[in-house]
Every structure is written in C-alpha cells, then in structure tokens.
Design an enzyme around this catalytic site. Structure first.
Site, mmCIF file in Angstrom:
data_model
loop_
_atom_site.group_PDB
_atom_site.id
_atom_site.type_symbol
_atom_site.label_atom_id
_atom_site.label_comp_id
_atom_site.label_asym_id
_atom_site.label_seq_id
_atom_site.Cartn_x
_atom_site.Cartn_y
_atom_site.Cartn_z
ATOM 1 N N ARG A 99 15.675 34.979 -7.963
ATOM 2 C CA ARG A 99 16.521 34.769 -6.795
ATOM 3 C C ARG A 99 16.729 36.059 -6.008
ATOM 4 O O ARG A 99 16.826 36.047 -4.801
ATOM 5 C CB ARG A 99 17.871 34.221 -7.263
ATOM 6 N N CYS B 116 29.527 25.536 -24.875
ATOM 7 C CA CYS B 116 30.703 25.612 -24.010
ATOM 8 C C CYS B 116 30.678 24.382 -23.102
ATOM 9 O O CYS B 116 29.667 24.131 -22.441
ATOM 10 C CB CYS B 116 30.653 26.861 -23.139
HETATM 11 C C1 LIG Z 1 23.315 36.506 -12.461
HETATM 12 C C2 LIG Z 1 21.912 36.530 -12.147
HETATM 13 C C3 LIG Z 1 21.215 37.747 -12.142
HETATM 14 C C4 LIG Z 1 21.866 39.067 -12.443
HETATM 15 O O1 LIG Z 1 22.813 39.404 -11.452
HETATM 16 P P1 LIG Z 1 23.619 40.780 -11.530
HETATM 17 O O2 LIG Z 1 24.575 40.706 -10.380
HETATM 18 O O3 LIG Z 1 22.627 41.883 -11.412
HETATM 19 O O4 LIG Z 1 24.318 40.816 -12.854
HETATM 20 C C5 LIG Z 1 19.875 37.708 -11.824
HETATM 21 N N1 LIG Z 1 19.251 36.555 -11.518
HETATM 22 C C6 LIG Z 1 19.896 35.380 -11.500
HETATM 23 C C7 LIG Z 1 19.148 34.146 -11.132
HETATM 24 C C8 LIG Z 1 21.252 35.329 -11.827
HETATM 25 O O5 LIG Z 1 21.893 34.146 -11.829
#
Ligand SMILES: *Cc1c(COP(=O)(O)O)cnc(C)c1O
Length: 388
Positions: A120, A137
């Site tokens: 993403r 959970c």
């Molecule tokens: C949470 C997440 C991350 C990591 O996000 P950070 O803000 O760097 O902790 C990376 N990819 C996806 C798809 C996520 O949901």
C-alpha cells in the site's frame, strides 16, 4: 527488577491448571494443544452469558474461538465484563452488522499483488505468512481469512512473496504478520528472516505478533537465539489492557529487548475494555516498564460485527489530550484510523493550533493556555548579536 505491586495484581502462575506439570505448562506446544476452543471448555470454569452462548454458534462461520490456558487464567471468572474476557469470548452481538462494516475494512484485497503481500505504501509491504494465531481477538481486522472460519482458504506462497520483494527495489521495510508468524516453527521463522535479510534493499524487518501476550512460553532460548542473529529486526506486539502485563509477559519482553529487538505496542481502543484515560495511562506506564514503546493506538476498524466493541473517535482524541503533557512524551502512542477502503493509517490528533496565518501560529498548550509563535518576517529586525 519486576515492579510487582500487590495492589495492582500482576498475575503469574498456573491458576486453573495448578496440577499441570511444569514441563507441560512452560511448553508452548502444550499450551497450543490445550487451548480452549469449544463452549464446553469454557463452561468448565466460567458461567457463560446468553450473548456468549449465542456467540459460539456465530463463531463457527465468522472467526474461530481459541484461548491459551495461560491467557485464560487472566479472565476474572466472576466478572462478565472482564476486559480480557470481552476481547476473546465470542458474542451474539457479532451478528449485528451495520451498513458501514465490511469483510475487508481497510481494503487489503485491492492492493495484493501476490497472495499474502499487501503493498500500500511506497517503501514497505505487509507480508502475511499464516492465517492462524495462538488466540483469536473478536475484533480482528483480518477475520475474513484468519482461522479460516469464513472458508477464505488462505494459501500464501511465501516464495512468491520473496520474489515480489526481491524484484521491487523500492521496498526497504517488510512487516511480517498474518495470522501470527510466531506460531510457526523455529526453522520456518529462521528461514523467513534469513531470506528477507539476504535481500540487499530490505533495511528493516518487523514481526507483528501477539504471541508474547497470549503465549509467552513461545519465547524459548532457541527462538531468542534466532532473533539475536538478525541485524535489522524489530517487533510490534499488541497489548490492550494493563491486566495483560503479567510477570510472564514482563520477562518475555525484557528478554526480547535484551536480545537486541526493539519493541513497540499497537493497542486497539475497545468499548468497555480500555476506552478511558486511566486504563490507557496504566497500560502505557507498564509498557514503558517492560521497555515497550507505545507505538499506535488504533480506532477499531469497521470489521463486520464489531459495533459493540467500537468507540467514537472522539473518545480516542480525548484520551490523547488527557495524556499529552501529563505523562512522558515517550509513553504517548499515535492515535490512528486505518482509512476504510485502503487509504492507510491516518494520524488523528487533538487540535493544538487555534489559528494559523501570515503572522504565525496561535497555539494551545496541554493546560489550555494560549501561546503565540510568530513567523512574519516583517517583524524580524536585524540587530548585531554581539556588541563590540
Ligand atoms: C500498517 C501497515 C504498514 C506499516 O505501517 P507503519 O505506519 O510503517 O507502521 C505497512 N503496510 C500495510 C499494508 C499496513 O497496513
């Protein structure tokens, strides 16, 4: 030293399983084999509520039920509103699905280039390596695939995941998650970590796991040795309530950190569980004592059937406002909403900027007092700093 405070009742011991041999109790595989998964297992120790009894029927096609004996001991058998119990025991209320709730609330399926990889953000990926956890959970954002109760049939090709990461040189950060990666065998964990660390452009690897919380017995010397050989490994754990911070978890966290792995915590704000400042403050103070940095506080995702556990975002904002200035800055997590549809994590902050214009900022501090931060260059006169 373990900061044991009698009044605060940091639990430790075998509880309901007092007759179990040490060699079983401290064996993570015994804990996994002896998980409570069926209504009858729970009825042996607690009187289930009507909602919970209905919940067991729904769970079969929504998200399986499982609780390790170690973690079950943290449930207060006499309190139907016990914050541990409400995170893990299913409820008939899970059948109440609102129009805004989704099977894939944060839009992961749209950004999966290969099964198991969610790409993403520009420089990092989420790498799902299993669909199983030590305990489940009820508000799991990945209920659609985790535990396979919904017959998603998640079969990630780990090799396809490595290949994708190898071919995409912009990926410098890999977050290994699932399911819970730490229920895999030592060999498999070591293989995954070694494969990732051999990719030159991967600078940073994180494991996302609730195993230290549900199953601290898993942190064996052998596993810690595997961790300590990694040069770029961090871990994000998931603790929601101060009652989860037992002696066992304290020891596990201190050991992980001692083996060179920095720890962060990702908590989810849950109605009737941790949705007040006092509980969150107690939690983050314990995290600090365990050398765990409170990283994120999540607004509960819009996962189907989670309305009874969700708070209004204003609750999280109020909690953050009541923490900032009143406790160590280090202890304050970032409150985030993982945007529905796949926008990623968006930070949500109390408003400290009262006004912003060409003259500068008008700011409010933690006590509500007003301060100006001037920026207008017309106001700046040039004066010699040092007089002869
Ligand atoms: C949470 C997440 C991350 C990591 O996000 P950070 O803000 O760097 O902790 C990376 N990819 C996806 C798809 C996520 O949901």
């Amino acid at each position: 030293m373990y900061p044991l405070d009698e009044k605060e009742n940091w639990f430790s011991g075998k509880g309901h399983w007092s007759k179990t041999l040490d060699e079983d109790w401290f064996n993570w595989k015994w804990q996994m084999r002896n998980r409570l998964t069926k209504k009858e297992h729970f009825e042996r120790f607690i009187q289930l509520t009507e909602h919970e009894i209905q919940g067991f029927d729904i769970a079969q096609s929504k998200l399986s039920v499982a609780v390790t004996p170690y973690f079950f001991n943290l449930i207060d058998p006499n309190n139907p509103n016990c914050p541990i119990r409400k995170q893990l025991l299913p409820s008939g209320l899970e059948s109440v699905i609102s129009r805004v709730e989704k099977k894939d609330p944060v839009g992961e399926e749209n950004t999966m280039p290969v099964p198991g990889i969610v790409h993403r953000y520009p420089d990092r990926v989420l790498f799902l390596v299993t669909d199983r956890c030590a305990s489940y959970c009820r508000y799991c954002t990945r209920s659609r695939l985790v535990s396979n109760a919904q017959k998603y049939g998640f079969h990630p090709s780990i090799e396809a995941g490595f290949k994708y990461i190898e071919e995409n040189k912009s990926i410098r950060d890999v977050l290994i998650s699932g399911g819970d990666p730490l229920i895999l065998s030592d060999d498999k964990i070591e293989y995954i970590l070694n494969r990732l660390s051999s990719i030159p452009h991967v600078e940073f690897v994180r494991i996302g796991s609730r195993v230290p919380v549900f199953l601290p017995q898993r942190l064996t010397d052998q596993l810690l040795k595997i961790f300590s050989k990694q040069e770029n490994l961090w871990m994000s754990i998931h603790i929601n309530h101060p009652l989860e911070c037992t002696k066992e978890l304290y020891d596990a966290c201190r050991k992980i950190v001692a083996h060179g792995i920095p720890l962060g915590n990702q908590a989810v704000l849950l109605r009737g569980i941790n949705d007040n400042t006092q509980t969150i403050k107690s939690l983050i103070h314990r995290l600090m004592m365990m050398k765990v940095k409170p990283y994120y506080l999540y607004q509960c995702d819009l996962i189907e059937g989670s309305g009874h556990l969700r708070t209004d975002p204003s609750v999280g904002l109020k909690i953050i406002e009541e923490l900032r200035g009143f406790t160590s800055g280090y202890a304050i997590p970032q409150f985030v909403i993982d945007a529905p549809g796949g926008g990623g994590k968006i930070p949500i902050n109390p408003n400290y900027i009262i006004k912003s214009d060409e003259n500068g900022l008008v700011l409010k501090n933690y006590e509500g007092k007003i301060f100006n931060y001037p920026t207008n260059s017309d106001l700046i006169t040039t004066k010699p700093l040092f007089l002869p």
